[in-house]
Enzyme design. Structure first.
Site, PDB file in Angstrom:
ATOM      1  N   ILE A 658       0.818  -1.218   0.000  1.00  0.00           N
ATOM      2  CA  ILE A 658       0.000   0.000   0.000  1.00  0.00           C
ATOM      3  C   ILE A 658       0.846   1.260   0.000  1.00  0.00           C
ATOM      4  O   ILE A 658       0.324   2.368   0.093  1.00  0.00           O
ATOM      5  CB  ILE A 658      -0.959   0.021   1.221  1.00  0.00           C
ATOM      6  CG1 ILE A 658      -0.164  -0.080   2.533  1.00  0.00           C
ATOM      7  CG2 ILE A 658      -2.002  -1.076   1.105  1.00  0.00           C
ATOM      8  CD1 ILE A 658      -1.021   0.059   3.771  1.00  0.00           C
ATOM      9  N   GLY A 659       2.161   1.116  -0.096  1.00  0.00           N
ATOM     10  CA  GLY A 659       3.009   2.303  -0.135  1.00  0.00           C
ATOM     11  C   GLY A 659       4.471   1.919  -0.072  1.00  0.00           C
ATOM     12  O   GLY A 659       4.838   0.802   0.304  1.00  0.00           O
ATOM     13  N   GLY A 661       8.673   3.787   0.449  1.00  0.00           N
ATOM     14  CA  GLY A 661       9.478   4.950   0.774  1.00  0.00           C
ATOM     15  C   GLY A 661      10.921   4.704   0.445  1.00  0.00           C
ATOM     16  O   GLY A 661      11.267   3.791  -0.322  1.00  0.00           O
ATOM     17  N   GLY A 662      11.795   5.518   1.046  1.00  0.00           N
ATOM     18  CA  GLY A 662      13.209   5.445   0.724  1.00  0.00           C
ATOM     19  C   GLY A 662      13.861   4.143   1.139  1.00  0.00           C
ATOM     20  O   GLY A 662      14.780   3.671   0.468  1.00  0.00           O
ATOM     21  N   VAL A 666       5.398  -0.779   2.538  1.00  0.00           N
ATOM     22  CA  VAL A 666       4.361  -0.990   3.550  1.00  0.00           C
ATOM     23  C   VAL A 666       3.283  -1.894   2.974  1.00  0.00           C
ATOM     24  O   VAL A 666       2.813  -1.687   1.843  1.00  0.00           O
ATOM     25  CB  VAL A 666       3.749   0.347   4.009  1.00  0.00           C
ATOM     26  CG1 VAL A 666       2.699   0.104   5.090  1.00  0.00           C
ATOM     27  CG2 VAL A 666       4.841   1.283   4.525  1.00  0.00           C
ATOM     28  N   LYS A 681       5.596  -2.616   7.862  1.00  0.00           N
ATOM     29  CA  LYS A 681       6.632  -1.838   7.181  1.00  0.00           C
ATOM     30  C   LYS A 681       7.881  -2.703   7.049  1.00  0.00           C
ATOM     31  O   LYS A 681       8.603  -2.928   8.006  1.00  0.00           O
ATOM     32  CB  LYS A 681       6.927  -0.567   7.982  1.00  0.00           C
ATOM     33  CG  LYS A 681       7.920   0.365   7.342  1.00  0.00           C
ATOM     34  CD  LYS A 681       8.029   1.645   8.177  1.00  0.00           C
ATOM     35  CE  LYS A 681       8.985   2.632   7.552  1.00  0.00           C
ATOM     36  NZ  LYS A 681       9.066   3.885   8.342  1.00  0.00           N
ATOM     37  N   ASP A 780      11.833  14.585   9.300  1.00  0.00           N
ATOM     38  CA  ASP A 780      11.142  14.417   8.013  1.00  0.00           C
ATOM     39  C   ASP A 780       9.647  14.639   8.193  1.00  0.00           C
ATOM     40  O   ASP A 780       8.825  13.780   7.853  1.00  0.00           O
ATOM     41  CB  ASP A 780      11.424  13.035   7.436  1.00  0.00           C
ATOM     42  CG  ASP A 780      11.110  12.942   5.942  1.00  0.00           C
ATOM     43  OD1 ASP A 780      10.941  14.006   5.310  1.00  0.00           O
ATOM     44  OD2 ASP A 780      11.028  11.827   5.415  1.00  0.00           O
TER      45      ASP A 780
END
Length: 919
Positions: A658-659, A661-662, A666, A681, A780
Site C-alpha cells: 500500500i506504499g 518509501g526510501g 508498507v 513496514k 522528516d
C-alpha cells in the site's frame, strides 16, 4: 485499432463542441493515463467530461476560436509510471508542463524537445533516470527548468546553453557528473542556478561571471576543484553563493568586495586559504557567513565589525588570528556564532551581552585570555556556551546561573580557580556541563539540582571534600560522570547507584576510602567504571557487572580482593568494630539437606532456566538486538504473529503493498483470530544486510519505543531476523495526509477538521521536543508522514530519520528529509535542532490550508503575508471559511509564517505553537 476507433467516435459523439485538435490532444493524454499504475487521481479524465475540465488541464482559446491545452499541472498526485508513452508531439501548444513530486520513473523522452512553446518544465522530485536529453536545447522559449531530486546521470548537456530565455535552472540532487558546461555563459537571463548535491568535477568556468543577473548560485556538495574564478566579482546582483563541500583551493577573490548585495555565502569544507576579502560585508546585508573547515588565515575582515545584519557566522577550524575584542561588534539579529579552533587572542568583550537573541556561542580552541564578563549572564536565550581550551582565568561568574535555557556549558581546559558557583545549580535546562582541567577547589552540592543533566565532567581540578551525595539525584546522567584526578576524600556515595542510565563512571585518581558499594553493580546501563588510584579496600562486589570488569579499573588501591581476575580471594575478609578491615581465614560450609529443600531448589532452578531461555528467544521491544532472530509484538505471541503476517501477506506479495518509501515498503495485513488490520513496514535490504541498510530500522525502533502519545503512530511490534526485518503498526484507514490532499477525499476535510489535524501534529511534535529525554527531532515532517484514521485523527509516522539530540555532541548530521520541507539552515550548517522540525511543520500548515504544497509562498516576507487574500490562496475544493473560522485560519497562517522564519532562533518552539493554536 478497434479500440482507437471507438475512442475517436466516442469523443465525436459525446463531446460535439471539441475541435479536432483538442480531440487528438485528449486521445494522447488518455493513452498515457492508461499506462500509469495509479489512475485514480486522474478519474476526471474520461469521455463524459470536457478535456478542458480535466484535473490539472488548462485550455485557452486561439485567435481562430479554437481551444488548445496550454497547461498540464499534475504536481503531488501520487502518479506511478513512465513518460515513454506520452505523445509530446500531440500537445504543441503546452506552455506549462508540471509533473513534480510524483513517483514517475524511466527516462525523459527525446520527444520532449518537440514542445517548442514550453515555458515551464517541472519534473522535480520523481525517480527519473538516464541522461538529460540533448534536444532539450530545442525548447528555446523555456524560462524555468526544474529537474531536481531525481536519479539523472551523465553530463549536463551543452545544448542547455541554447536556452537563452532561461531564468531558473535547478538540477540539484541528481547523479550528474563531468564539468559545468562553458557555454552556460549564454544564459544571460539566468537568476537562479542550482547544481548542488551531484558529482560534478573540474573547475568552475570563468564564464560564470558573464551571468550578470544571477541572484542565487548553488554549487555545493560536488567534487569541483581549482580556484574560484575572479570573474565572480562581476555578479553584482548576487544574493546567495553556496560552494560548500567541494575540493576548491586557492583564496577567495578580492573581487568579491564588489558584491554589495550578498546575503548568504558558504564555502565550508574546501581547501581554501589566504585572507578573506576585507569588504565582504560592504553592503551591510550579509546575514549568513559559512567559512568553516578551510585554511583561512589573517585577521577577521574589518567589515565584519559593523555588519549589523549578521544572523549566522561559522568560522571554526581555520587559522584566523587577531584580537577578538576588536574584531567583532554588536549584532541585534545574531543567533549563531562559532569561532572555535582558530588562533584568536585578546579577551572577551562585555558587548557580546548586547547580542540579545544569541543562542549559540562557541569560542573554544583559541588563545583568548582574561575573565568571562558577568554581563554574559544577561543572554537569556543562550543555549550553548563553549569557551573551552583557551587561557581564561579568574572565577566562574555567578551570573551564569541566570541562563535558564542553557543546555551546554563547556569551560574546560582553562585557568579558572576558586569555588564552582552554587548558582550553577539553578541551570534547570543544562544537559552537558564540562568544567574539567582547571584549578577549581570546591564543588557545591547544589549541582545535584541539575536533574536534567546527561554529562558532568569536573575532572583534572583541585576539588576537595566528599563527593556530594546529592549527585544521586542526577538520574538522567547518560554518557559520563567524571570526577577523576581531584582530591576527593571519604567514601563513594551509595546514592550513585540511582544513576541507572549512566554508561561511564570515572572516580579514579582521588583519595577515596572505604569499600566499593555493592549497589553500584546494579547500574544497568553502566559500561565502564574506573576506580583506580584511590585508597579503597575490601571485596569487589560479587555482581554481574564486576564479574566482567577489567583489572585496570581497580589498580593502585589499598587492599581490594574478590572476583576481579588477578585479585586475591576474599576468604576470611571481615570488618571489625572499629570499621577497619583485616583478613582472617574462615571456612564456611553450606549444604542442602535432602527432602523438600532440595526439591524446591531444583524446581526454582528449572523455572529460572526456562525464563531465561524464553527471554533469549523473544526479545523485548525496548531493546532491539542487531543479531539473532527476535520478534516482539504487544498482546501477541511473537512466533505465531510472525507466521500470521507472512501468511496474511503471502510472503509480502506486491498485491498487498500500500506504499513505499526510501528504505521500506508498507503492506496491509489482516490477522486472525479477530481480523485485526495492521500495516507492516518491511525494510528493503540492498543486496545483503549492511549497517547502512538497517540503521533507519533500528533508529525507528529506538525512537518509537520511547514515545507514548496518542498522535504518534502506534507500533505493535517488530521482527529482526536475517530473513526479514519489519515493523508492525496500527493500520490507518485514511492513509496519509498527502494522499488525501491529492485526491477527491480532500473535500471531506473541512476547515474545522484541518484545524484539528494541525493541532494533533503540533501536540505530537511538542511531545517529541519537550517531553522526551533526550529530545527527539523527527527530521522528516511532511504530509506523507502524517497518517489519518477513520475519524481523521492525525498521527506522525516514519521515524527512520529521527535523531536524539545528545548534548555531548554538536548534533551535526548528514542532510535528511524531503525537498520542499527542509529548513534552510541545514544547507549551510548541517546542524540539527528542534527548530528544523518547526520549519517543516510550517510548510505542512500552509500545505493543509492551501490544499497543495505552498511552493514559492514559503519565501513570502512578513509584509507580504499581510497582503494575502484568503479567497485567492485557500483550497478552492471546499466551501470558504466563514465567521469565527476565518479568524482561526488567519491565526494559522500567521503561526505558519512564524515557523518559516529564516532565523531558527526567531521561530517559536512547538510548545509555543501548541499554546498559540489553543488560545
Amino acid at each position: 485499432m478497434r479500440g482507437s476507433t471507438l475512442l475517436f467516435l466516442a469523443l465525436i459523439f459525446l463531446l460535439p463542441l471539441v475541435q479536432s485538435s483538442l480531440i487528438s490532444q485528449a486521445q494522447a493524454l488518455l493513452h498515457w493515463k492508461s499506462t500509469l499504475q495509479t489512475q485514480q487521481p486522474l478519474s476526471s479524465w474520461n469521455l463524459h467530461v470536457h478535456p478542458c475540465n480535466w484535473t490539472g488541464i488548462t485550455c485557452r482559446d486561439t485567435n481562430k476560436r479554437r481551444q488548445v491545452i496550454t497547461k498540464i499541472s499534475l504536481s503531488h498526485k501520487g502518479l506511478v509510471g513512465k513518460l515513454d508513452a506520452f505523445n509530446f508531439s500531440a500537445i504543441p501548444s503546452v506552455r506549462i508542463f508540471d509533473l513534480s513530486s510524483n513517483k514517475l520513473s524511466g527516462v525523459i523522452p527525446l520527444s520532449i524537445g518537440l514542445v517548442s512553446k514550453l515555458i515551464d518544465l517541472d519534473l522535480c522530485d520523481n525517480a527519473f533516470s538516464g541522461l538529460i536529453p540533448s534536444n532539450i536545447g530545442n525548447l528555446t522559449n523555456l524560462k524555468f527548468m526544474y529537474l531536481w531530486s531525481n536519479n539523472l546521470s551523465g553530463t549536463i548537456p551543452p545544448e542547455i546553453g541554447k536556452l537563452t530565455h532561461l531564468t531558473d535552472l535547478e538540477l540539484q540532487g541528481n547523479l550528474l557528473s563531468g564539468e559545468i558546461p562553458q557555454n552556460l555563459e549564454n544564459l544571460t537571463n539566468l537568476f537562479h542556478l542550482d547544481l548542488r548535491n551531484n558529482s560534478l568535477s573540474g573547475p568552475i568556468p570563468p564564464t560564470i561571471g558573464l551571468l550578470s543577473k544571477m541572484l542565487f548560485l548553488h554549487l555545493s556538495m560536488n567534487s569541483l576543484s581549482g580556484e574560484i574564478p575572479t570573474s565572480i566579482g562581476n555578479l553584482t546582483m548576487i544574493k546567495v553563493i553556496n560552494m560548500a563541500n567541494n575540493r576548491l583551493s586557492g583564496s577567495l577573490p578580492q573581487e568579491m568586495n564588489n558584491l554589495i548585495r550578498l546575503a548568504k555565502i558558504s564555502f565550508s569544507y574546501n581547501n581554501l586559504f589566504g585572507y578573506v576579502p576585507t569588504d565582504l560585508c560592504k553592503g551591510r546585508l550579509l546575514e549568513w557567513v559559512v567559512l568553516h573547515d578551510n585554511k583561512f588565515e589573517g585577521p577577521i575582515p574589518s567589515s565584519f565589525k559593523n555588519c549589523s545584519s549578521f544572523i549566522l557566522v561559522t568560522l571554526q577550524r581555520n587559522l584566523f588570528r587577531g584580537d577578538i575584542s576588536k574584531q567583532f561588534g554588536v549584532y541585534k539579529n545574531l543567533y549563531y556564532m562559532d569561532l572555535s579552533s582558530n588562533q584568536l587572542s585578546g579577551s572577551l568583550s562585555s558587548t557580546w551581552a548586547h547580542c540579545h537573541i544569541l543562542s549559540f556561542l562557541d569560542m573554544s580552541g583559541n588563545k583568548i585570555g582574561g575573565i568571562i564578563p558577568p554581563e554574559i549572564g544577561s543572554l537569556h536565550g543562550l543555549v550553548y556556551l563553549r569557551l573551552s581550551s583557551n587561557s581564561l582565568s579568574g572565577v566562574i561568574p555567578t551570573e551564569l546561573g541566570r541562563l535558564k535555557n542553557l543546555n551546554e556549558l563547556n569551560l574546560s581546559h582553562n585557568n579558572f580557580m576558586g569555588d564552582v558557583p552554587k548558582e550553577l545549580g539553578m541551570l534547570s535546562a543544562i544537559r552537558k556541563l564540562d568544567i574539567s582541567s582547571n584549578s577549581l577547589t570546591s564543588l557545591p552540592e547544589e549541582l545535584g539540582n541539575c536533574v536534567n543533566i546527561e554529562l558532568l565532567n569536573v575532572s583534572n581540578n583541585r576539588l576537595i571534600g566528599n563527593i556530594p551525595s546529592q549527585f544521586g539525584n542526577l538520574v538522567h546522567l547518560l554518557d559520563l560522570l567524571d570526577l577523576s584526578s581531584n582530591y576527593f576524600t571519604g567514601e563513594i556515595p551509595k546514592t550513585l547507584a540511582n544513576l541507572i542510565m549512566l554508561q561511564n563512571l570515572n572516580l579514579s585518581h582521588n583519595n577515596l576510602t572505604g569499600q566499593i558499594p555493592s549497589s553500584l553493580g546494579d547500574m544497568l546501563s553502566l559500561l565502564t567504571m574506573d576506580l583506580s588510584y584511590n585508597q579503597l579496600e575490601g571485596p569487589v562486589p560479587d555482581k554481574k557487572f564486576f564479574q566482567k570488569a577489567l583489572k585496570q579499573w581497580f589498580v593502585h588501591n589499598k587492599n581490594l580482593c574478590g572476583i576481579v581476575q588477578g585479585f586475591p580471594s576474599c576468604d576470611g575478609f571481615v570488618k571489625d568494630k572499629s570499621g577497619s578491615t583485616r583478613l582472617k581465614m574462615v571456612k564456611l560450609i553450606a549444604t542442602l539437606t535432602c527432602g523438600g529443600g532440595l526439591i524446591t531448589f531444583l524446581l526454582w532452578l528449572l523455572y529460572l532456566l526456562y525464563s531465561r531461555k524464553r527471554k533469549a528467544k523473544f526479545g523485548h521491544i525496548g531493546n532491539p538486538n542487531r543479531s539473532g532472530d527476535i520478534f516482539s509484538v504487544w498482546n501477541f505471541d511473537g512466533r505465531d504473529a510472525y507466521e500470521e503476517i507472512i501468511r496474511a501477506t503471502e510472503n509480502f506479495d506486491e498485491k498487498y503493498c500500500i506504499g513505499s518509501g526510501g528504505y521500506a515498503r508498507v503492506y496491509k495485513a489482516i490477522l486472525p483470530p479477530d481480523n485485526l488490520t495492521v500495516a507492516v513496514k518491511k525494510i528493503q535490504l540492498a543486496g545483503g544486510e549492511t549497517s547502512l541498510d538497517v540503521e533507519p530500522f533500528y533508529r525507528e525502533i529506538r525512537a518509537i519505543t520511547q514515545i507514548r502519545h496518542r498522535n504518534i503512530a502506534k507500533l505493535y511490534g517488530y521482527c529482526s531476523s536475517p530473513q526479514n526485518k519489519f515493523l508492525v503498526y496500527k493500520y490507518y484507514e485514511k492513509r496519509d495526509l498527502h494522499n488525501i490532499l491529492n485526491s477527491e477525499e480532500a473535500i471531506e476535510l473541512n476547515w474545522v477538521k484541518r484545524n484539528v489535524i494541525l493541532r494533533d501534529v503540533a501536540c505530537a511534535l511538542s511531545h517529541l521536543h519537550h517531553d522526551c529525554y533526550p529530545p527527539i527531532v523527527h527530521r522528516d515532517v511532511t504530509s506523507k508522514n502524517i497518517l489519518l484514521d477513520s475519524e481523521f485523527t492525525a498521527s506522525i509516522s516514519d521515524f527512520g530519520t529521527a535523531k536524539f539530540l545528545k548534548p555531548e555532541s554538536s548534533n551535526w548530521s548528514i542532510l535528511a528529509g524531503t525537498c520542499g520541507y527542509i529548513a534552510p539552515e541545514l544547507a549551510y550548517t548541517m546542524r540539527m535542532t528542534e527548530k528544523c522540525d518547526v520549519y517543516s511543520f510550517g510548510v505542512v500548515m500552509l500545505e493543509l490550508l492551501l490544499g497543495k504544497h505552498p511552493g514559492d509562498m514559503i519565501n513570502l516576507s512578513s509584509s507580504d503575508e499581510d497582503e494575502i487574500i484568503l479567497q485567492d490562496i485557500l483550497d478552492q475544493r471546499i466551501d470558504p471559511p466563514t465567521g469565527q473560522v476565518i479568524n482561526e485560519i488567519l491565526k494559522m497562517i500567521r503561526i505558519a509564517y512564524e515557523c518559516l522564519n529564516n532565523n531558527p532562533s526567531l521561530r517559536p518552539t512547538m510548545q509555543d505553537v501548541v499554546n498559540n493554536m489553543c488560545k
